[in-house]
Design an enzyme around this catalytic site. Structure first.
Site, short mmCIF file in Angstrom:
data_model
loop_
_atom_site.label_atom_id
_atom_site.label_comp_id
_atom_site.label_asym_id
_atom_site.label_seq_id
_atom_site.Cartn_x
_atom_site.Cartn_y
_atom_site.Cartn_z
N GLY A 31 15.96 -38.33 -38.99
CA GLY A 31 16.38 -37.30 -38.05
C GLY A 31 17.76 -37.55 -37.46
O GLY A 31 18.53 -38.36 -37.99
N LEU A 33 20.04 -35.27 -37.50
CA LEU A 33 20.65 -34.88 -38.77
C LEU A 33 22.16 -34.65 -38.64
O LEU A 33 22.64 -34.09 -37.65
CB LEU A 33 19.98 -33.60 -39.29
CG LEU A 33 18.48 -33.73 -39.56
CD1 LEU A 33 17.90 -32.39 -40.01
CD2 LEU A 33 18.18 -34.81 -40.60
N HIS A 37 23.04 -36.15 -44.19
CA HIS A 37 21.68 -35.66 -44.50
C HIS A 37 21.77 -34.28 -45.16
O HIS A 37 21.03 -33.99 -46.10
CB HIS A 37 20.85 -35.52 -43.22
CG HIS A 37 20.63 -36.79 -42.47
ND1 HIS A 37 21.10 -36.98 -41.19
CD2 HIS A 37 19.97 -37.93 -42.80
CE1 HIS A 37 20.74 -38.19 -40.76
NE2 HIS A 37 20.06 -38.78 -41.71
N ASP A 151 23.40 -46.09 -47.93
CA ASP A 151 22.46 -47.21 -47.82
C ASP A 151 22.21 -47.77 -49.22
O ASP A 151 21.13 -47.60 -49.80
CB ASP A 151 21.16 -46.74 -47.16
CG ASP A 151 21.40 -46.24 -45.75
OD1 ASP A 151 21.42 -47.07 -44.83
OD2 ASP A 151 21.62 -45.03 -45.56
P1 AMP Z 1 18.53 -42.02 -42.22
O1 AMP Z 1 18.11 -40.82 -41.44
O2 AMP Z 1 19.69 -42.75 -41.64
O3 AMP Z 1 17.37 -42.91 -42.60
O4 AMP Z 1 19.09 -41.45 -43.60
C1 AMP Z 1 18.32 -40.60 -44.41
C2 AMP Z 1 18.99 -40.47 -45.75
O5 AMP Z 1 20.30 -39.93 -45.56
C3 AMP Z 1 19.15 -41.81 -46.46
O6 AMP Z 1 18.91 -41.65 -47.85
C4 AMP Z 1 20.59 -42.15 -46.18
O7 AMP Z 1 21.17 -43.00 -47.17
C5 AMP Z 1 21.23 -40.78 -46.21
N1 AMP Z 1 22.51 -40.81 -45.49
C6 AMP Z 1 22.74 -41.29 -44.24
N2 AMP Z 1 24.05 -41.20 -43.93
C7 AMP Z 1 24.67 -40.66 -45.02
C8 AMP Z 1 26.03 -40.33 -45.32
N3 AMP Z 1 27.02 -40.53 -44.46
N4 AMP Z 1 26.28 -39.79 -46.54
C9 AMP Z 1 25.28 -39.58 -47.44
N5 AMP Z 1 23.97 -39.88 -47.20
C10 AMP Z 1 23.67 -40.41 -46.01
#
Ligand code: AMP
Length: 297
Positions: A31, A33, A37, A151
């Site tokens: 979240g 977002l 995301h 990540d």
């Molecule tokens: P999180 O909500 O941080 O767990 O991220 C959810 C998904 O979004 C994970 O697969 C992250 O690698 C991806 N994500 C987070 N930040 C970015 C970004 N800046 N660019 C691309 N994907 C992202």
């Protein structure tokens, strides 16, 4: 878009589309977002018939209670954003739905989880990630699941789990989305003050500097990363690691003679940030290596 809170409601909702052979895409998130995301959701929307986004701040992957409590949350805003992207189902369960009383199973992956994030956040971090992602795969049973290159180690861990456990899901990886000045988007950026945001820029600058050093012919990892380390230190960020590793196995590189993954983690004030970039030792005439470098595209 339908917002669902229980495993059984989501399974019921997906039963018919699944019977019809519709392609189901899953985007797991915690979240708060942002555009990173959204890039995953857009790709899922392009490639799949049904798009499921999960919104769950997974307590088991946080090694500090204070970090979990401080994690940004904005469910109402997230519902608006996800529905604007044409998401079909938002699965936002309470913690008790994912970890009911008596829950006792942990997925533990060795090797790839040990260095970098595993070394600094503890083995529980990737155990928490693997366990919740495996549960989401079992709950949603997607054809494709979308993750961010931001990540990079998480992607490697999930690929390992999918291969080892024969999970019937394809893993799609989307490029890191950045602000125009190079800062990788992260939900945690919301915690940064203006001066901390400036210091946070040193991570992507360090990656760009390392890319330039490698393009100039440097082959020794310690030498290639030295200017980047200095940049991060000068910005006042506290470096946790800055390494060159193999893009798939995340093993330390002793000589830069093929593409390497530069990975960095640092603390800016109370906020922990990570970033990475694939760096090429030789630029091909058709596709300059600079195209993959943060802040230069
Ligand atoms: P999180 O909500 O941080 O767990 O991220 C959810 C998904 O979004 C994970 O697969 C992250 O690698 C991806 N994500 C987070 N930040 C970015 C970004 N800046 N660019 C691309 N994907 C992202």
């Amino acid at each position: 878009m339908r917002t669902l809170r229980t495993v059984s409601d989501l399974r019921i909702a997906l039963a018919q589309p699944r019977r019809e052979g519709r392609r189901i895409g899953l985007v797991p998130t915690m979240g708060a977002l942002h555009e990173g995301h959204l890039s995953l959701m857009r790709r899922a929307r392009e490639e799949c018939d049904e798009v499921v986004v999960t919104l769950f701040v997974n307590p088991t992957q946080f090694n500090q209670r204070s970090d979990l409590d401080a994690y940004p949350r904005d469910e109402e805003g997230d519902i608006v954003i996800a529905s604007e992207q044409g998401v079909d189902y938002l699965f936002a369960p309470p913690v008790s739905e994912i970890y009911p009383d008596g829950f006792a199973t942990t997925i533990s992956i060795s090797g790839i989880t040990a260095p970098l994030e595993g070394a600094h956040r503890g083995r529980e971090h990737f155990e928490g990630v693997a366990t919740v992602v495996c549960k989401l795969f079992n709950i949603v049973a997607p054809d494709v699941a979308y993750f961010g290159q931001k990540d990079a180690q998480q992607v490697a861990v999930i690929r390992r789990m999918v291969a080892d456990l024969n999970l019937p899901v394809a893993i799609a990886v989307c490029p890191t989305v950045r602000d125009p000045d190079g800062l990788a988007l992260s939900s945690r950026n919301a915690h940064l003050s203006a001066s901390e945001r400036e210091a946070a820029l040193s991570l992507s600058r360090a990656l760009a500097l390392t890319a330039a050093t490698i393009r100039d012919g440097e082959r020794q990892p310690a030498v290639a990363t030295a200017p980047g380390r200095a940049t991060i230190a000068a910005a006042g960020a506290v470096l946790e690691y800055f390494e060159l590793v193999t893009p798939d196995g995340l093993e330390p590189v002793t000589e830069i003679d093929r593409p390497v993954l530069a990975v960095v983690a640092a603390r800016v004030g109370r906020t922990r940030l990570i970033d990475n970039a694939v760096l090429e030792p030789l630029a091909s005439p058709l596709q300059p290596a600079a195209a993959t470098v943060p802040g230069r595209s």
